[in-house]
Motif scaffolding. Structure first.
Motif, mmCIF file in Angstrom:
data_model
loop_
_atom_site.group_PDB
_atom_site.id
_atom_site.type_symbol
_atom_site.label_atom_id
_atom_site.label_comp_id
_atom_site.label_asym_id
_atom_site.label_seq_id
_atom_site.Cartn_x
_atom_site.Cartn_y
_atom_site.Cartn_z
ATOM 1 N N ARG A 276 0.830 -1.208 0.000
ATOM 2 C CA ARG A 276 0.000 0.000 0.000
ATOM 3 C C ARG A 276 0.865 1.261 0.000
ATOM 4 O O ARG A 276 0.562 2.232 -0.689
ATOM 5 N N GLU A 277 1.938 1.269 0.756
ATOM 6 C CA GLU A 277 2.813 2.440 0.808
ATOM 7 C C GLU A 277 3.535 2.646 -0.517
ATOM 8 O O GLU A 277 3.667 3.776 -1.011
ATOM 9 N N ALA A 278 4.011 1.555 -1.116
ATOM 10 C CA ALA A 278 4.689 1.657 -2.404
ATOM 11 C C ALA A 278 3.723 2.161 -3.480
ATOM 12 O O ALA A 278 4.076 3.002 -4.317
ATOM 13 N N HIS A 279 2.485 1.660 -3.431
ATOM 14 C CA HIS A 279 1.476 2.099 -4.393
ATOM 15 C C HIS A 279 1.152 3.573 -4.204
ATOM 16 O O HIS A 279 0.979 4.320 -5.184
ATOM 17 N N ALA A 280 1.094 4.023 -2.960
ATOM 18 C CA ALA A 280 0.810 5.434 -2.672
ATOM 19 C C ALA A 280 1.924 6.333 -3.220
ATOM 20 O O ALA A 280 1.660 7.437 -3.728
ATOM 21 N N ILE A 281 3.167 5.874 -3.144
ATOM 22 C CA ILE A 281 4.295 6.641 -3.697
ATOM 23 C C ILE A 281 4.134 6.780 -5.207
ATOM 24 O O ILE A 281 4.303 7.863 -5.776
ATOM 25 N N ALA A 282 3.796 5.674 -5.862
ATOM 26 C CA ALA A 282 3.627 5.694 -7.317
ATOM 27 C C ALA A 282 2.490 6.634 -7.718
ATOM 28 O O ALA A 282 2.608 7.395 -8.690
ATOM 29 N N GLU A 283 1.387 6.607 -6.971
ATOM 30 C CA GLU A 283 0.263 7.491 -7.289
ATOM 31 C C GLU A 283 0.639 8.950 -7.091
ATOM 32 O O GLU A 283 0.257 9.820 -7.886
ATOM 33 N N ARG A 284 1.392 9.234 -6.027
ATOM 34 C CA ARG A 284 1.817 10.612 -5.770
ATOM 35 C C ARG A 284 2.704 11.131 -6.911
ATOM 36 O O ARG A 284 2.552 12.261 -7.365
ATOM 37 N N ILE A 285 3.623 10.291 -7.364
ATOM 38 C CA ILE A 285 4.511 10.688 -8.462
ATOM 39 C C ILE A 285 3.715 10.846 -9.759
ATOM 40 O O ILE A 285 3.910 11.792 -10.526
ATOM 41 N N HIS A 286 2.793 9.918 -9.986
ATOM 42 C CA HIS A 286 1.922 9.973 -11.163
ATOM 43 C C HIS A 286 1.187 11.305 -11.229
ATOM 44 O O HIS A 286 1.204 12.005 -12.250
ATOM 45 N N ASP A 287 0.529 11.684 -10.116
ATOM 46 C CA ASP A 287 -0.253 12.920 -10.088
ATOM 47 C C ASP A 287 0.635 14.151 -10.214
ATOM 48 O O ASP A 287 0.279 15.138 -10.869
ATOM 49 N N SER A 288 1.805 14.106 -9.583
ATOM 50 C CA SER A 288 2.720 15.246 -9.629
ATOM 51 C C SER A 288 3.234 15.483 -11.046
ATOM 52 O O SER A 288 3.288 16.628 -11.518
ATOM 53 N N VAL A 289 3.606 14.412 -11.727
ATOM 54 C CA VAL A 289 4.125 14.544 -13.089
ATOM 55 C C VAL A 289 3.054 15.104 -14.020
ATOM 56 O O VAL A 289 3.303 16.039 -14.800
ATOM 57 N N GLU A 290 1.847 14.562 -13.965
ATOM 58 C CA GLU A 290 0.790 15.021 -14.863
ATOM 59 C C GLU A 290 0.341 16.441 -14.541
ATOM 60 O O GLU A 290 -0.147 17.161 -15.410
ATOM 61 N N ALA A 291 0.526 16.859 -13.278
ATOM 62 C CA ALA A 291 0.160 18.227 -12.894
ATOM 63 C C ALA A 291 1.210 19.232 -13.379
ATOM 64 O O ALA A 291 0.869 20.359 -13.772
ATOM 65 N N HIS A 292 2.486 18.842 -13.366
ATOM 66 C CA HIS A 292 3.567 19.770 -13.714
ATOM 67 C C HIS A 292 3.915 19.746 -15.206
ATOM 68 O O HIS A 292 4.535 20.685 -15.704
ATOM 69 N N PHE A 293 3.543 18.688 -15.906
ATOM 70 C CA PHE A 293 3.821 18.593 -17.342
ATOM 71 C C PHE A 293 2.476 18.422 -18.056
ATOM 72 O O PHE A 293 2.004 17.297 -18.267
ATOM 73 N N SER A 294 1.865 19.546 -18.425
ATOM 74 C CA SER A 294 0.491 19.536 -18.927
ATOM 75 C C SER A 294 0.329 18.766 -20.242
ATOM 76 O O SER A 294 -0.766 18.325 -20.567
#
Length: 308
Positions: A276-294
């Motif tokens: 669950r923690e590893a998955h949460a890290i991946a989701e956080r990175i996923h959302d951050s990348v898509e937010a910063h690179f439109s």
């Protein structure tokens, strides 16, 4: 473990906002009406002023009417939301529109060049009629109006991130270039060198063919899932590597999909972390990348366990 979560903020959109719709309609209307009026004026000036270069220029402007209409259709279709048959969306319609625009420019340029070369190779330059002042005025009006349309369309192509409208903008710019050639040829012909009018048509052809080549090259690259380039991937890798809990980026691949980008990523995180923690890290990175690179429509993340 692979995380392949769609970006909710992007996937639930109906495809195009009301504001984008208004911009698309406005660009298309201005392009079509402006080119029809300009083509009619230049055709009249070319015939009345005995200028083959201006008639060629008028034909080029008329092709812009079809180019703008194709760009309009391509952009509208590309904005359609994903559906069951097209789960990745319709962005590649922009590439199709750009390909058609490039082909129209290619055919237009070759036709103009052929007409000019035939007159040059035929000789008998003394029989060529010298253009009159109205053709010169039409060339100046065309340069100013087409350059204005180029900057207007280019501005909104950047706002919409639209390669089809950017291709249409360059279509306007190529028409401005061709009008500069017409102006030079007409002026030379009026000064006693009638062959300059035909030479101007050949110069116009070369300008148009160069723009056509650039548009076709860009459209084909985006149709073939071409990567976004080494510099882009290095910048994105550095951004991801700097995120919290990322041990190292093992692999990053990018591919262009119309005017959007898809990313495949492999990175290392602490192998002792619970799932669950590893998955949460991946989701956080996923959302951050898509937010910063439109421009990134979706990123797929695969996690590798680190021995550290």
């Amino acid at each position: 473990m692979t995380v392949n979560k769609k970006n909710r903020s992007k996937s639930v959109q109906s495809g195009v906002s009301i504001n984008e719709n208004a911009i698309i309609r406005r660009i298309s209307l201005i392009g079509i009406v402006g080119n029809v009026a300009l083509s009619a004026f230049k055709l009249f000036a070319g015939i009345a002023g005995s200028s083959g270069a201006m008639v060629s220029d008028a034909i080029h402007s008329l092709s812009d009417v079809f180019a703008t209409f194709i760009a309009f259709l391509g952009v509208r279709l590309s904005k359609k939301a994903a559906d069951q048959k097209h789960p990745y969306g319709h962005e590649r319609f922009e590439c199709v529109a750009s390909l058609l625009l490039g082909v129209i420019l290619l055919i237009t340029g070759l036709g103009i060049g052929r007409a000019g070369l035939e007159k040059i190779l035929a000789g008998s330059y003394e029989t060529l009629a010298a253009p009159s002042a109205i053709a010169l005025v039409a060339a100046v009006v065309s340069i100013l109006s087409k350059e204005a349309m180029y900057w207007y369309t280019r501005h909104y192509a950047i706002v919409l991130n639209s390669p089809a409208f950017m291709a249409d903008a360059w279509h306007h710019r190529s028409d401005a270039f061709s009008s500069i050639g017409s102006l030079t040829g007409i002026a030379g012909a009026m000064l006693g060198f009638p062959v300059m009018d035909s030479i101007a048509s050949v110069v116009i052809c070369l300008f148009i063919l160069k723009v056509s080549y650039d548009i076709l090259k860009d459209a084909i690259a985006k149709m073939l899932d071409t990567s976004c380039g080494e510099d882009y991937e290095k910048a994105l890798t550095a951004y991801i590597a700097a995120q919290e809990d990322v041990v190292q980026v093992d692999m990053l691949h990018s591919r262009m999909f119309g005017n959007k980008t898809y990313i495949e990523l492999e990175l290392q995180v602490d192998g002792n972390l619970p799932l669950r923690e590893a998955h949460a890290i991946a989701e956080r990175i996923h959302d951050s990348v898509e937010a910063h690179f439109s421009e990134i429509k979706h990123i797929t993340i695969h996690l590798n366990p680190s021995a550290l």
